[in-house]
Design an enzyme around this catalytic site. Structure first.
Site, PDB file in Angstrom:
ATOM      1  N   SER A 172       0.840  -1.191   0.000  1.00 23.18           N
ATOM      2  CA  SER A 172       0.000   0.000   0.000  1.00 23.18           C
ATOM      3  C   SER A 172       0.876   1.242   0.000  1.00 23.18           C
ATOM      4  O   SER A 172       2.008   1.222   0.496  1.00 23.18           O
ATOM      5  CB  SER A 172      -0.913   0.012   1.231  1.00 23.18           C
ATOM      6  OG  SER A 172      -1.566   1.253   1.360  1.00 23.18           O
ATOM      7  N   TYR A 181      -1.205  -0.282  10.452  1.00 19.27           N
ATOM      8  CA  TYR A 181      -1.282  -0.778   9.074  1.00 19.27           C
ATOM      9  C   TYR A 181      -0.109  -0.246   8.257  1.00 19.27           C
ATOM     10  O   TYR A 181       0.558  -0.998   7.532  1.00 19.27           O
ATOM     11  CB  TYR A 181      -2.604  -0.349   8.468  1.00 19.27           C
ATOM     12  CG  TYR A 181      -2.803  -0.722   7.020  1.00 19.27           C
ATOM     13  CD1 TYR A 181      -3.167  -2.013   6.668  1.00 19.27           C
ATOM     14  CD2 TYR A 181      -2.644   0.225   6.012  1.00 19.27           C
ATOM     15  CE1 TYR A 181      -3.364  -2.358   5.333  1.00 19.27           C
ATOM     16  CE2 TYR A 181      -2.843  -0.108   4.687  1.00 19.27           C
ATOM     17  CZ  TYR A 181      -3.200  -1.396   4.345  1.00 19.27           C
ATOM     18  OH  TYR A 181      -3.392  -1.725   3.029  1.00 19.27           O
ATOM     19  N   ALA A 240       2.763   0.862   9.369  1.00 22.63           N
ATOM     20  CA  ALA A 240       4.020   0.305   9.869  1.00 22.63           C
ATOM     21  C   ALA A 240       4.245  -1.099   9.320  1.00 22.63           C
ATOM     22  O   ALA A 240       5.358  -1.456   8.906  1.00 22.63           O
ATOM     23  CB  ALA A 240       3.998   0.276  11.395  1.00 22.63           C
ATOM     24  N   ALA A 241       3.187  -1.905   9.293  1.00 19.97           N
ATOM     25  CA  ALA A 241       3.312  -3.273   8.777  1.00 19.97           C
ATOM     26  C   ALA A 241       3.624  -3.276   7.286  1.00 19.97           C
ATOM     27  O   ALA A 241       4.461  -4.061   6.817  1.00 19.97           O
ATOM     28  CB  ALA A 241       2.022  -4.047   9.047  1.00 19.97           C
ATOM     29  N   LYS A 242       2.991  -2.398   6.534  1.00 21.89           N
ATOM     30  CA  LYS A 242       3.240  -2.335   5.097  1.00 21.89           C
ATOM     31  C   LYS A 242       4.654  -1.821   4.805  1.00 21.89           C
ATOM     32  O   LYS A 242       5.293  -2.256   3.841  1.00 21.89           O
ATOM     33  CB  LYS A 242       2.204  -1.435   4.416  1.00 21.89           C
ATOM     34  CG  LYS A 242       0.794  -2.003   4.425  1.00 21.89           C
ATOM     35  CD  LYS A 242       0.710  -3.314   3.669  1.00 21.89           C
ATOM     36  CE  LYS A 242      -0.721  -3.815   3.578  1.00 21.89           C
ATOM     37  NZ  LYS A 242      -0.830  -5.100   2.843  1.00 21.89           N
TER      38      LYS A 242
END
Length: 357
Positions: free
Chosen positions: A184, A197, A199-201
């Site tokens: 993303s 979200y 941070a994870a991406k």
């Protein structure tokens, strides 16, 4: 050394921009020629084997249909077996050569090993691994009163991609296959209500950028990044991309603009078959990356203006002033923590893979 770095800090950025400005037309021409060549000699997916995780909804579902049009052998993976049955039937009608459905949780390494091994046992190979499982959120970090869902949210968005890749990589080496990653634009573009979200991406993109150098040309990697993806744009409704049944809806105070998941999925599969390293939807988001590097303050000011809260946080441009729904469609009670959306995964039985002709 300090003086040297100070000089470079002043010289390198503007010099690089000038060089880029002069080189841009040539780079665009080279990229266009490369795109045409790769389109002509695009990979033929007929009878090849594609594993798609997060295939029970949203982007993963649409990617399955795109591979079905190319007559691939498709392995659909998600936690909801019932939903996978519906999608497998749709994909079969579209043109998929053969379909296998396997109920599995991508956050669990043993489940990932199981569905990859079942794929190899039945088909004997893996050509494309599509990591489409993803889980978003729309809560302010400081509003959260229960952090028990944090590991699961991070697990789906990061480990839910790493584990399938880790297990499938030896077989992808053998077939000179490709890994497709659903990332993303949030991995570098800061937006409120998406801290975990994003941070994870960001971790996900950096992982695959590093892996790209490690596998060299033996395994291709296509990183797809998107802006807003909605399948219920009309009526002010917006559905976040989901992972199996772990998705939720909210009604926006404003209409959200953005391309549909179908268009994004079509670009992903076309780009993967061309061998593209990146797929961007829409591509104009890249201009913000230039500001992020060379003029971060301007970008921050712009985002603050565009995303201003106008009083209550819950009526911001990316917020909600309406009751939220959990992934089962039940209204979330007033005062319940937004983190309850991802509090605990749904358990499932160990299903045997279902073959669909």
């Amino acid at each position: 050394m300090a003086i040297f770095n100070t000089i470079l800090n002043w010289v390198v950025p503007p010099a690089s921009l000038v060089m880029l400005a002069f080189a841009w037309p040539t780079l665009c021409f080279i990229n266009a020629c490369e795109w045409v060549y790769n389109s002509i000699y695009s990979e033929n997916m007929e009878d090849k084997v594609v594993i798609i995780t997060g295939a029970s909804s949203g982007i993963g579902e649409q990617i399955a249909y795109e591979y079905a049009k190319r007559r691939a052998n498709i392995v659909l993976v998600a936690r909801s077996e019932n939903r996978l049955r519906v999608i497998s039937e749709n994909a079969r009608r579209i043109g998929a050569n053969h379909i296998t459905i396997i109920a599995a949780d991508v956050v669990k390494e043993e489940d990932c090993r199981r569905f990859v091994n079942e794929t190899i046992k039945f088909y004997g190979r893996v050509d494309h691994l599509v990591n489409a499982a993803s889980l978003g959120h729309t809560f302010y970090f400081e509003e959260v009163t229960d952090t028990s869902g944090f590991p699961h949210l991070m697990g789906i968005n990061f480990w839910g991609n790493v584990y399938p890749t880790y297990v499938a990589l030896p077989y992808l080496h053998h077939s000179n296959g490709r890994i497709i990653v659903n990332a993303s634009v949030d991995n570098w573009l800061p937006l409120p209500r998406m801290s975990l979200y994003a941070a994870a991406k960001a971790a996900l993109v950096n992982f695959y950028e590093t892996l790209r150098f490690e596998v060299k040309d033996d395994v291709g990697i296509t990183i797809a990044t998107h802006g807003w993806i909605g399948s219920e744009i009309t009526g002010g409704k917006f559905m976040l991309e989901g992972a199996a049944e772990m998705q939720w809806k909210e009604e926006r105070e404003v209409h959200v603009t953005g391309g549909p998941a179908e268009d994004y999925a079509r670009l992903i599969v076309s780009g993967a078959c061309r061998g593209d390293s990146y797929v961007k939807f829409p591509s104009w988001y890249d201009i913000f990356l230039l500001y992020r590097v060379f003029a971060p303050n301007i970008l921050n000011w712009t985002l603050r203006i565009l995303l201003s809260t106008h009083g209550s946080r819950r009526t911001s441009l990316v917020g909600t002033g309406r009751p939220l729904l959990d992934y089962s469609g039940r209204p979330l009670l007033e005062g319940t923590s937004p983190s309850k959306f991802v509090a605990s995964p749904t358990h499932f039985a160990q299903f045997s893979p279902q073959q669909v002709k």
